[in-house]
Every structure is written in C-alpha cells, then in structure tokens.
Design a protein around this motif. Sequence first.
Motif, mmCIF file in Angstrom:
data_model
loop_
_atom_site.group_PDB
_atom_site.id
_atom_site.type_symbol
_atom_site.label_atom_id
_atom_site.label_comp_id
_atom_site.label_asym_id
_atom_site.label_seq_id
_atom_site.Cartn_x
_atom_site.Cartn_y
_atom_site.Cartn_z
ATOM 1 N N GLN A 246 36.530 17.070 72.454
ATOM 2 C CA GLN A 246 36.616 18.524 72.569
ATOM 3 C C GLN A 246 36.446 18.969 74.022
ATOM 4 O OE1 GLN A 246 34.561 20.650 69.377
ATOM 5 N NE2 GLN A 246 33.743 22.066 70.904
ATOM 6 N N GLY A 247 37.358 19.815 74.475
ATOM 7 C CA GLY A 247 37.279 20.319 75.839
ATOM 8 C C GLY A 247 38.029 19.482 76.845
ATOM 9 N N THR A 248 38.767 18.464 76.367
ATOM 10 C CA THR A 248 39.601 17.649 77.246
ATOM 11 C C THR A 248 41.008 17.606 76.662
ATOM 12 O OG1 THR A 248 39.316 15.504 76.136
ATOM 13 C CG2 THR A 248 37.568 16.203 77.659
ATOM 14 N N THR A 249 41.894 16.899 77.345
ATOM 15 C CA THR A 249 43.259 16.746 76.832
ATOM 16 C C THR A 249 43.352 15.650 75.781
ATOM 17 O OG1 THR A 249 43.767 15.245 78.665
ATOM 18 C CG2 THR A 249 44.291 17.586 78.975
ATOM 19 N N ALA A 250 42.262 14.938 75.541
ATOM 20 C CA ALA A 250 42.259 13.893 74.509
ATOM 21 C C ALA A 250 42.315 14.560 73.138
ATOM 22 C CB ALA A 250 41.009 13.032 74.629
ATOM 23 N N ALA A 251 43.414 14.339 72.414
ATOM 24 C CA ALA A 251 43.599 15.011 71.129
ATOM 25 C C ALA A 251 44.128 14.058 70.069
ATOM 26 C CB ALA A 251 44.549 16.193 71.295
ATOM 27 N N GLY A 252 43.851 12.762 70.220
ATOM 28 C CA GLY A 252 44.327 11.786 69.247
ATOM 29 C C GLY A 252 43.693 11.989 67.877
ATOM 30 N N ALA A 253 44.426 11.588 66.839
ATOM 31 C CA ALA A 253 43.926 11.763 65.472
ATOM 32 C C ALA A 253 43.924 10.460 64.685
ATOM 33 C CB ALA A 253 44.778 12.798 64.738
ATOM 34 N N ALA A 254 44.274 9.349 65.325
ATOM 35 C CA ALA A 254 44.327 8.072 64.609
ATOM 36 C C ALA A 254 42.962 7.416 64.483
ATOM 37 C CB ALA A 254 45.292 7.116 65.314
ATOM 38 N N GLY A 255 41.983 7.914 65.241
ATOM 39 C CA GLY A 255 40.626 7.375 65.194
ATOM 40 C C GLY A 255 39.626 8.501 65.043
ATOM 41 N N PRO A 256 38.363 8.178 64.822
ATOM 42 C CA PRO A 256 37.348 9.223 64.632
ATOM 43 C C PRO A 256 37.159 10.080 65.875
ATOM 44 C CG PRO A 256 36.328 7.057 64.835
ATOM 45 C CD PRO A 256 37.798 6.826 64.717
ATOM 46 N N ASP A 257 36.768 11.324 65.650
ATOM 47 C CA ASP A 257 36.502 12.259 66.741
ATOM 48 C C ASP A 257 35.289 11.774 67.538
ATOM 49 O OD1 ASP A 257 35.415 14.770 68.084
ATOM 50 O OD2 ASP A 257 37.243 15.551 67.160
ATOM 51 N N LEU A 258 35.409 11.779 68.863
ATOM 52 C CA LEU A 258 34.335 11.278 69.728
ATOM 53 C C LEU A 258 33.650 12.382 70.525
ATOM 54 C CD1 LEU A 258 36.028 8.028 71.156
ATOM 55 C CD2 LEU A 258 34.501 8.248 69.189
ATOM 56 N N SER A 259 33.879 13.635 70.153
ATOM 57 C CA SER A 259 33.372 14.752 70.956
ATOM 58 C C SER A 259 31.872 14.686 71.190
ATOM 59 C CB SER A 259 33.733 16.080 70.283
ATOM 60 O OG SER A 259 35.128 16.250 70.215
ATOM 61 N N PHE A 260 31.107 14.297 70.164
ATOM 62 C CA PHE A 260 29.642 14.276 70.283
ATOM 63 C C PHE A 260 29.116 12.846 70.209
ATOM 64 C CE2 PHE A 260 30.602 18.106 67.455
ATOM 65 C CZ PHE A 260 30.955 18.899 68.534
ATOM 66 N N PHE A 261 29.890 11.912 70.738
ATOM 67 C CA PHE A 261 29.538 10.500 70.598
ATOM 68 C C PHE A 261 28.129 10.201 71.105
ATOM 69 C CE2 PHE A 261 29.218 6.151 72.084
ATOM 70 C CZ PHE A 261 29.726 5.431 71.018
ATOM 71 N N GLY A 262 27.747 10.778 72.237
ATOM 72 C CA GLY A 262 26.439 10.486 72.814
ATOM 73 C C GLY A 262 25.282 11.017 71.991
ATOM 74 N N THR A 263 25.547 11.987 71.126
ATOM 75 C CA THR A 263 24.508 12.519 70.239
ATOM 76 C C THR A 263 24.370 11.666 68.990
ATOM 77 O OG1 THR A 263 24.852 14.785 71.031
ATOM 78 C CG2 THR A 263 23.817 14.533 68.868
ATOM 79 N N ARG A 264 25.475 11.077 68.563
ATOM 80 C CA ARG A 264 25.442 10.262 67.348
ATOM 81 C C ARG A 264 24.560 9.035 67.540
ATOM 82 N NH1 ARG A 264 31.812 10.037 66.757
ATOM 83 N NH2 ARG A 264 31.335 7.851 66.382
ATOM 84 N N ARG A 265 24.025 8.537 66.434
ATOM 85 C CA ARG A 265 23.192 7.331 66.493
ATOM 86 C C ARG A 265 23.758 6.213 65.636
ATOM 87 N NH1 ARG A 265 16.878 9.389 66.846
ATOM 88 N NH2 ARG A 265 17.251 11.087 68.320
ATOM 89 N N THR A 266 25.043 6.302 65.351
ATOM 90 C CA THR A 266 25.713 5.220 64.634
ATOM 91 C C THR A 266 26.955 4.815 65.411
ATOM 92 O OG1 THR A 266 27.003 6.783 63.288
ATOM 93 C CG2 THR A 266 24.896 6.011 62.384
ATOM 94 N N LEU A 267 27.354 3.580 65.230
ATOM 95 C CA LEU A 267 28.526 3.042 65.912
ATOM 96 C C LEU A 267 29.403 2.329 64.892
ATOM 97 C CD1 LEU A 267 30.117 2.240 68.497
ATOM 98 C CD2 LEU A 267 28.612 0.243 68.673
ATOM 99 N N GLY A 268 30.713 2.568 64.959
ATOM 100 C CA GLY A 268 31.633 1.867 64.074
ATOM 101 C C GLY A 268 31.438 2.206 62.616
ATOM 102 N N ALA A 269 31.172 3.496 62.315
ATOM 103 C CA ALA A 269 30.947 3.942 60.930
ATOM 104 C C ALA A 269 29.818 3.154 60.275
ATOM 105 C CB ALA A 269 32.231 3.843 60.109
#
Length: 380
Positions: A246-269
């Motif tokens: 979110q807030g960048t030109t990255a708009a892919g939809a084939a993988g999970p959204d990474l907008s708040f990746f650093g807040t998440r505490r799980t990796l690889g579902a």
Amino acid sequence: MASGFNREVAFMSIFAIALSVIIFVAVSYALFFTVNKFREDKNTDAPAQFHGNNRLELILVVVPVVIVMFLAVLTVRSMAILNPVAEQTTKIDVLGRQFWWNFSYPETKADAGGDVTNGNEMVMPTKQPVALTITSGDVIHGFWAPNIGGQRAAMPGALKTWNVDTDRAAVYQGNCTQLCGGSHANMRYKVVALDQERYTTFLAAAKAYRAPEPAEGSAEARGYELFMKGNPATGALACAACHRVQGTTAAGAAGPDLSFFGTRRTLGAGMWEAMTPEHWEAPDAKAHLHAWIKHSPKVKPGSLMPTYDGSEYEVNGKLVKGGVLTDEQIDDVAAYLRTLKLPEEADYWNNTPVYGSSDAAENAPTPLAKTSSPTPGGKQ
C-alpha cells in the motif's frame, strides 16, 4: 465459549443429544419391559390375538412427527440467528489461494488507493458480528477458525457469506479444512480479535498507511529497488509483480498482500510464528525470512513463489528456472520488508493474548525446517 455462533451450535447439539438420550432410554425400557413381562416361562397360555390398535398406531405416528417438527423449528431458529448479514455488520472479504490467505476490508478504502488488505492475519472486532465473504482464487479451500465460528467452503467463482464473532480479545488459530494440494496442512492464518477501540485505531492507521520511503543508499533502499524491479541481468523477478504494498506502485495480486509485513508475526501463512515483541529483529527470524525469500518452495512444498538461488521450481506441473540474488541482496529485500510496519499504537499484536497459551514458553517461535543452499539449476 466466547463465540455466539459456537454457543448457538452448542445449544442445538446438546439439546438434540439430550433428547436422543431420553428417547433411547424410553424405547430401551419399553423393549426390555415387554420382553421380561411376556417371556415364555412366565406365560404358558397363548397371548390374546388382535389385529390393529388404533390408539397405539396413532401414538407411534404422532410422537415421532412432533419430535421431528420440534427439532425442525429449533433448527430454523438457529439458522435465522446465524445466517443473515445485518446492514451494520463489520464486513471482511476473505480470499484463499494455494497456500495463503488475504483479508480485505471493503468498507475501508486506503488513502493510497484500493481496499485495506492484510495477508494471513485477519484483524476483527469483538462483541459484534463480523460478516465474511469468502471465495477462492484457484481450487476449493475450507475456511475454519473454530474459536470464532464454524467452517465454510471457499470456492472459485462463488461468494459465500458467513457470520463469525467472539467476546474475547485474543489471537486465534485458523486453518484450511479442504485438501487443496501439497501444502494444505501449511495453509494457516491467525485471527486477531481486538476490542472496539483498538480495532478502530487499527483501521484508521491502516487506511492512512503509506509504505515508508527508505533512506537513500541504505540496505532498505537497495531492497526496495530489488523488490520493485528485480534483477533482470540474473533473471530475478520483481516481488512487486506478485505482491501489493500500500502506498507504492507494487500492486500484484498473485501473492499475499505485504503492506503490513513488518507488523505481522507470521511468515509463509504460519510456516513460522514469532510471539515475542522483537519478532523480525531476532536473529532466528532474520534467518527464516532469508531462507523463505531464497527458496520458498523448499520451505513450503507447492509454493509458487519464485526461487532466487538459480534453482528450479514447479509451476503448473512444469519446472521453471529461478533467478539469482546474492545473499546480500536477499538481506536487503528482507530489510525493506521489515520496514513495512503500522504505527506502534496500531500494532494489533501488542498485549493481545494468544488463546490457549499461558506463558512465554508456549508462545515460543516454531522453527522452520532447516534449509541449505541448493545447487543452482538442480531439482528441488
């Protein structure tokens, strides 16, 4: 039992079981009473012969009909309570794909464009119904978080609605319940239930969120360039082709959204979980993230994420040769991902208890299988 859905299902189940036990005991008593009273050694004379008994036949028909109708009324009552989607209900869209989840908030449009979306971690409010609209982007999946409600099929091309709720602020486990491929058992997610004030804070921060711009010349800046453009010289694909930030030109939809990746505490579902506050800054977390970026299909069989060590990976039954990033470049990409954080006050993990865990030992990270650097170009 914190979920109204589960309480209603429990009421119906317990009532039906109790009624079944009563009927079983009554029928068994009548059977053994009759066998004992009219057994041959007590009655030498032939019993009275008769043809038909209107009263008995009426009882045998009416009583089962009344019982079935009574259970039907209770079932319809429960369906009326569980199924409708109220207009004021919080709405969350759920998308399942091999082997991850996206959770979007259609009523909250991001200032940077598009719906607020989070990958593999669903944030929801407590003490109110939440209406899920569930679908799949490939094969049939099963959405099930037992602590907040029942399960529902996620089917490609179909939208399934489902009401869930919980009275307790906590982190709950969710799983895919439909066999969907090689990593079906690894298709997990977290449900983070917050009280209304914290949920409102999360949504407001997520709405206003824009990915931070890395400082020029930093590892994060180099990682940003690789994330957006890849490395064409070595065949390394751009992460932005498949992922949205979110807030960048990255708009892919084939993988999970990474907008708040650093807040998440799980990796690889859910392949790896960190329940400690420092999570991504811990050495083992950095090692797991490095291994995941370098060769995701080796960590999670069936993952469609490209490899970045030059080895082959499978896509739709065909082997495809991955690109190459050096270990330093992979660390740069990881450094950029760690910057994708919501503000501290909107961190939904902070002070949210993990359901079923009472101490730090039970919340310790679950390590991934150890990975080694595969031979470039070799089959994995």
